[in-house]
Write an enzyme that holds these catalytic residues in place. Structure first.
Site, PDB file in Angstrom:
ATOM      1  N   ASN A  71       3.010 -31.836 -15.567  1.00 13.46           N
ATOM      2  CA  ASN A  71       4.654 -31.331 -15.370  1.00 13.46           C
ATOM      3  C   ASN A  71       4.941 -31.474 -14.506  1.00 13.46           C
ATOM      4  OD1 ASN A  71       6.951 -28.797 -16.365  1.00 13.46           O
ATOM      5  ND2 ASN A  71       4.818 -28.634 -17.239  1.00 13.46           N
ATOM      6  N   ARG A  72       6.415 -30.554 -14.235  1.00  9.99           N
ATOM      7  CA  ARG A  72       8.092 -31.052 -13.600  1.00  9.99           C
ATOM      8  C   ARG A  72       8.080 -30.467 -11.689  1.00  9.99           C
ATOM      9  NH1 ARG A  72       9.048 -30.374 -18.763  1.00  9.99           N
ATOM     10  NH2 ARG A  72      10.216 -31.976 -19.991  1.00  9.99           N
ATOM     11  N   HIS A  97       4.448 -35.466 -14.915  1.00  4.25           N
ATOM     12  CA  HIS A  97       2.710 -35.033 -14.691  1.00  4.25           C
ATOM     13  C   HIS A  97       2.450 -36.646 -14.253  1.00  4.25           C
ATOM     14  CE1 HIS A  97       2.911 -32.868 -18.054  1.00  4.25           C
ATOM     15  NE2 HIS A  97       3.140 -33.232 -18.675  1.00  4.25           N
ATOM     16  N   HIS A 172      -3.281 -32.753 -22.131  1.00  6.49           N
ATOM     17  CA  HIS A 172      -2.022 -33.090 -23.234  1.00  6.49           C
ATOM     18  C   HIS A 172      -2.255 -33.478 -24.696  1.00  6.49           C
ATOM     19  CE1 HIS A 172       2.326 -33.752 -23.754  1.00  6.49           C
ATOM     20  NE2 HIS A 172       2.896 -33.939 -22.096  1.00  6.49           N
ATOM     21  N   TYR A 174      -2.183 -33.671 -28.334  1.00  7.85           N
ATOM     22  CA  TYR A 174      -1.370 -32.685 -29.947  1.00  7.85           C
ATOM     23  C   TYR A 174      -2.114 -32.073 -31.200  1.00  7.85           C
ATOM     24  CZ  TYR A 174       3.058 -34.841 -27.501  1.00  7.85           C
ATOM     25  OH  TYR A 174       3.750 -35.307 -26.488  1.00  7.85           O
ATOM     26  N   ASP A 239       8.477 -25.661 -25.009  1.00 10.31           N
ATOM     27  CA  ASP A 239       8.663 -27.196 -23.632  1.00 10.31           C
ATOM     28  C   ASP A 239       8.632 -26.144 -22.672  1.00 10.31           C
ATOM     29  OD1 ASP A 239       7.841 -29.110 -22.243  1.00 10.31           O
ATOM     30  OD2 ASP A 239       9.333 -29.806 -22.175  1.00 10.31           O
ATOM     31  N   GLN A 278       1.694 -24.623 -20.652  1.00  8.63           N
ATOM     32  CA  GLN A 278       2.685 -25.258 -21.472  1.00  8.63           C
ATOM     33  C   GLN A 278       2.714 -25.047 -23.051  1.00  8.63           C
ATOM     34  OE1 GLN A 278       5.534 -25.842 -19.091  1.00  8.63           O
ATOM     35  NE2 GLN A 278       6.465 -26.803 -20.710  1.00  8.63           N
ATOM     36  N   GLU A 305      -0.915 -26.872 -23.306  1.00  8.02           N
ATOM     37  CA  GLU A 305      -1.768 -27.262 -21.784  1.00  8.02           C
ATOM     38  C   GLU A 305      -1.810 -26.618 -21.554  1.00  8.02           C
ATOM     39  OE1 GLU A 305       1.663 -30.446 -20.594  1.00  8.02           O
ATOM     40  OE2 GLU A 305       2.414 -30.061 -23.075  1.00  8.02           O
TER      41      GLU A 305
END
Length: 340
Positions: A71-72, A97, A172, A174, A239, A278, A305
């Protein structure tokens, strides 16, 4: 340490019901095939046909494990024990990430492999002091195991050797339970066992507050379709980090989420011991050429996530993600597949 670089290879875990292909490049799940209630098998993860495609450009982070910090991190900066650290900025003003070359873009060593009824594979990566700006050497391991005919388990561990460091790993993948080539997931239903999210500022960094989801577009405390309120979400879709605070527990893991494809013929339940998750609806996936000639568009998959909270290293009221030398970071995820 041998001087030889491990090479990127593809491995299969297969117990007769679940078949997973996983590469030691980025510890990526490249395909995961499960049956529906009629026994029709579909690959339910987005991705590419070749390892080379992931190496060339996996900007959506399909299938991989991200780190050293998922993440950020705000402006790519944090301070630890009075030392200022600066990380590569790779996502607007933030570091995302793990930076430019995170754990998703390295070849992990294969250290263990078991076949039989509970097939597993263990990957290991040695992250060096100063790598992508982070302090200290860290040994990371990830083990994928098919623990039953309907269950895949991921165990992640990281041990700092000589310096305290933030560590926050995330898987991560999808998911599209109708099959990776089925288009948008807005008709999937989801339930998330989180009564709060950590709301974001204009740069997608948590403000430090907690928002109760009840009665908002973020409320998935009871099962509903992903697309129902997605148009009310600021930005392009979901998100957001959910605080996993209301799931029942089982063997030390909390119920995080339950996802159902529109026909209800494939269901996935996710359990974890991480504090947050997330929920991301592939908002930035635009015309990505994927497996078998399929082109993935916006909302063609969803990510769950499980993680420590975003920017926790700069947010004193979030659970700490700093791990001391001699300490250990651990996270377990359990993916249970069924039909309804």
């Amino acid at each position: 340490m041998s001087g030889q670089q491990p090479k990127a290879e593809l491995f299969e875990l297969n117990n007769g019901t679940i078949r997973a292909n996983i590469t030691n490049y980025g510890a990526i799940i490249t395909s995961l095939s499960v049956p529906d209630k009629q026994g029709n098998v579909a690959d339910v993860v987005l991705g590419f046909d070749s390892i080379e495609s992931y190496m060339k450009d996996n900007s959506p982070y399909f299938g991989c494990i991200v780190g050293r910090v998922a993440n950020r991190i705000k402006e790519g900066k944090f301070t630890l024990n009075g030392v200022n650290y600066t990380l590569p900025v790779n996502n607007g003003p933030n570091s995302l990430h793990g930076g430019v070359k995170g754990f998703d873009k390295v070849v992990w060593e294969v250290v263990d492999r078991k076949d039989g009824e509970h097939p597993s594979i263990t990957f290991k990566y040695q992250s060096r002091d100063g790598e992508e700006g982070y302090p200290g050497d860290v040994t990371v391991t990830a083990t994928y195991t098919l623990t039953s005919s309907s269950t895949m388990r991921l165990d992640m561990e990281a041990v700092p050797k000589n310096k305290p460091t933030p560590i926050n790993l995330a898987q991560h993948t999808y998911w599209n339970l109708s099959g990776h080539n089925s288009g948008r997931v807005l008709d999937h239903s989801i339930q998330i066992w989180g009564s709060q999210i950590t709301p974001l500022d204009q740069n997608s960094i948590p403000t430090g507050e907690f928002l109760l989801v009840k009665g908002t577009c973020f409320d998935f405390t009871s099962e509903r379709k992903i697309g129902t309120s997605i148009s009310e979400v600021p930005g392009l879709g979901y998100d957001h980090n959910y605080v996993l605070d209301c799931g029942e527990e089982k063997s030390g893991l909390k119920h995080a989420a339950k996802v159902k494809d529109p026909s209800g013929s494939r269901v996935m339940n996710l359990w974890t011991d991480a504090p947050g998750m997330q929920f991301y609806t592939a908002n930035y996936v635009n015309g990505v050429a994927g497996k078998g000639g399929v082109v993935y568009e916006k909302h063609s998959g969803l990510c769950l996530e499980t993680q420590g909270f975003p920017n926790a290293v700069n947010q004193p009221n979030f659970p700490s993600i700093v791990v001391q030398p001699g300490g250990k970071y651990k996270q377990t995820m359990l993916f249970e597949f069924s039909a309804e």
